[in-house]
Write a protein that holds these residues in place. Structure first.
Motif, PDB file in Angstrom:
ATOM      1  N   GLU A   1       0.791  -1.145   0.133  1.00 16.61           N
ATOM      2  CA  GLU A   1      -0.193  -0.500   0.037  1.00 16.61           C
ATOM      3  C   GLU A   1       0.204   1.315   0.156  1.00 16.61           C
ATOM      4  O   GLU A   1       0.275   2.718  -0.636  1.00 16.61           O
ATOM      5  CB  GLU A   1      -1.638  -0.372   1.118  1.00 16.61           C
ATOM      6  N   ALA A   2       2.068   0.972   0.322  1.00 21.70           N
ATOM      7  CA  ALA A   2       2.856   2.633   0.606  1.00 21.70           C
ATOM      8  C   ALA A   2       3.056   3.299  -1.057  1.00 21.70           C
ATOM      9  O   ALA A   2       3.445   4.180  -0.917  1.00 21.70           O
ATOM     10  CB  ALA A   2       3.868   1.858   1.313  1.00 21.70           C
TER      11      ALA A   2
ATOM     12  N   GLU B   1      19.153  -7.039  -3.593  1.00 20.04           N
ATOM     13  CA  GLU B   1      17.539  -6.266  -3.387  1.00 20.04           C
ATOM     14  C   GLU B   1      17.319  -5.266  -2.628  1.00 20.04           C
ATOM     15  O   GLU B   1      18.342  -4.469  -2.237  1.00 20.04           O
ATOM     16  CB  GLU B   1      17.628  -7.505  -2.365  1.00 20.04           C
ATOM     17  N   THR B   2      16.336  -4.747  -2.440  1.00 23.21           N
ATOM     18  CA  THR B   2      16.049  -3.629  -1.160  1.00 23.21           C
ATOM     19  C   THR B   2      15.203  -3.691  -0.497  1.00 23.21           C
ATOM     20  O   THR B   2      15.083  -3.703   0.588  1.00 23.21           O
ATOM     21  CB  THR B   2      15.027  -3.042  -3.083  1.00 23.21           C
ATOM     22  N   ASP B   3      14.259  -5.128  -0.450  1.00 22.31           N
ATOM     23  CA  ASP B   3      13.711  -5.215   0.262  1.00 22.31           C
ATOM     24  C   ASP B   3      12.043  -3.725   0.550  1.00 22.31           C
ATOM     25  O   ASP B   3      10.859  -3.681   1.185  1.00 22.31           O
ATOM     26  CB  ASP B   3      13.302  -5.375   1.598  1.00 22.31           C
ATOM     27  N   ALA B   4      12.137  -2.928  -0.856  1.00 21.66           N
ATOM     28  CA  ALA B   4      11.083  -2.034  -0.700  1.00 21.66           C
ATOM     29  C   ALA B   4       9.580  -2.655  -0.186  1.00 21.66           C
ATOM     30  O   ALA B   4       8.965  -3.275  -0.428  1.00 21.66           O
ATOM     31  CB  ALA B   4      10.931  -1.875  -1.927  1.00 21.66           C
TER      32      ALA B   4
ATOM     33  N   THR C   1      13.615   7.376   4.266  1.00 19.68           N
ATOM     34  CA  THR C   1      12.655   7.362   3.668  1.00 19.68           C
ATOM     35  C   THR C   1      11.982   5.915   3.066  1.00 19.68           C
ATOM     36  O   THR C   1      12.772   5.127   3.334  1.00 19.68           O
ATOM     37  CB  THR C   1      13.290   8.167   2.239  1.00 19.68           C
ATOM     38  N   ARG C   2      11.415   6.289   2.443  1.00 19.92           N
ATOM     39  CA  ARG C   2      10.449   5.339   2.004  1.00 19.92           C
ATOM     40  C   ARG C   2      11.393   4.066   1.015  1.00 19.92           C
ATOM     41  O   ARG C   2      11.633   4.925   0.108  1.00 19.92           O
ATOM     42  CB  ARG C   2       9.541   5.684   1.145  1.00 19.92           C
ATOM     43  N   ASN C   3      11.647   2.677   1.110  1.00 23.09           N
ATOM     44  CA  ASN C   3      12.968   2.277  -0.318  1.00 23.09           C
ATOM     45  C   ASN C   3      11.923   2.217  -1.350  1.00 23.09           C
ATOM     46  O   ASN C   3      10.820   2.031  -1.915  1.00 23.09           O
ATOM     47  CB  ASN C   3      12.938   1.113   0.306  1.00 23.09           C
TER      48      ASN C   3
ATOM     49  N   VAL D   1      18.263   0.211  -5.564  1.00 21.41           N
ATOM     50  CA  VAL D   1      18.927  -1.312  -5.832  1.00 21.41           C
ATOM     51  C   VAL D   1      20.327  -1.146  -6.228  1.00 21.41           C
ATOM     52  O   VAL D   1      21.690  -1.836  -6.244  1.00 21.41           O
ATOM     53  CB  VAL D   1      18.151  -2.280  -6.468  1.00 21.41           C
ATOM     54  N   ARG D   2      20.743  -0.396  -7.067  1.00 26.10           N
ATOM     55  CA  ARG D   2      21.481   0.678  -7.535  1.00 26.10           C
ATOM     56  C   ARG D   2      22.185   0.839  -6.697  1.00 26.10           C
ATOM     57  O   ARG D   2      24.176   0.355  -6.235  1.00 26.10           O
ATOM     58  CB  ARG D   2      22.004   1.744  -8.758  1.00 26.10           C
TER      59      ARG D   2
END
Length: 262
Positions: free
Chosen positions: A12-13, A209-212, A223-225, A230-231
């Motif tokens: 939802e983010a 990976e990000t795990d955003a 802040t929001r990932n 990922v770079r």
């Protein structure tokens, strides 16, 4: 090109700007985004992304360990995971792995037996279908490794997501099967213990990976990932290992493609 091997941009983010987030990822050289499942509450959101973005996203199916805690319906959800692996919903061509699954004893150890039962069941689902696993581990590295060891030489393979243990655990897990190790934003944090570990890891064992929307790397920490970040992870690995960024991008992308059969 990079592959973000762990992202929850169906969360939802991202409801207000998901298309822009995907566009930025493409613009920054993210070739594919792997979407691990969490539970029944969020599955439809994941499926909707598959229908909109097609092959750009790589869907997985599984039941997250924290979704088992205090959930009287967890066995029903587990049965649904197996049903979906057998019969993907409309608009989802296939699932590329079983995840994210594992053990999370950070919040409570009261549900360890239930999490362990679900973890084993999903390992069996992966083996039955010759699919890789994506393993979530928090405050449970020893417990998780002991279970994986039982499956040694059975063909289990996959990724240890958000690897955060030490070199000894890395070397131990490598012995148990064809496993890769997901490195995310934590490696970019100041005084990160993971940075010293990554220096000693083999690049052929790593994926980025990000795990955003979680675990945002520096310089955007706090802040929001999102997948375009990922770079920064790849750049930090390159710095730590003393190689060019392009070498990290090429090797981690090849690793991800191999493990997921892309």
């Amino acid at each position: 090109m990079l592959i973000d091997t762990h992202s929850h941009i169906y969360d939802e983010a991202f409801d207000d700007d998901r298309r822009e987030v995907v566009a930025r990822a493409r613009q920054e050289g993210v070739e594919r985004i792997v979407l691990p499942a969490i539970d029944g509450e969020s599955n439809e959101r994941l499926f909707a992304m598959c229908r909109e973005y097609g092959d750009y996203v790589v869907p997985l199916m599984g039941l997250h360990p924290t979704s088992i805690n205090d959930n009287p319906r967890w066995r029903e959800e587990l049965a649904e995971v197996e049903r979906l692996l057998e019969n993907p919903p409309q608009g989802v061509a296939r699932f590329y792995g079983v995840g994210e699954i594992g053990l999370d004893l950070y919040w409570s150890r009261d549900w360890q037996a239930e999490q362990t039962e679900a973890f084993r069941a999903q390992l069996d689902m992966a083996l039955k279908r010759n699919l890789p696993i994506v393993v979530h581990t928090r405050d449970a590295w020893e417990e998780m490794a002991a279970i994986i060891e039982e499956y040694r030489d059975k063909g289990l393979r996959g990724i240890f997501h958000a690897f955060s243990s030490d070199i000894a655990m890395y070397e131990r897990l490598r012995e148990y099967g064809d496993f890769l190790f997901g490195i995310g934003g934590v490696v970019t944090f100041k005084k990160s213990a993971l940075a010293e570990v990554v220096k000693a890891m083999r690049l052929e064992d790593l994926v980025v990976e990000t795990d955003a929307p979680y675990l945002t790397p520096a310089p955007h920490r706090g802040t929001r990932n999102e997948s375009s970040y990922v770079r920064f992870v790849a750049a930090k690995i390159a710095e730590l290992q003393g190689v060019d960024y392009d070498v990290v991008a090429e090797q981690t992308t090849a690793n991800a493609k191999r493990i997921f059969g892309l």
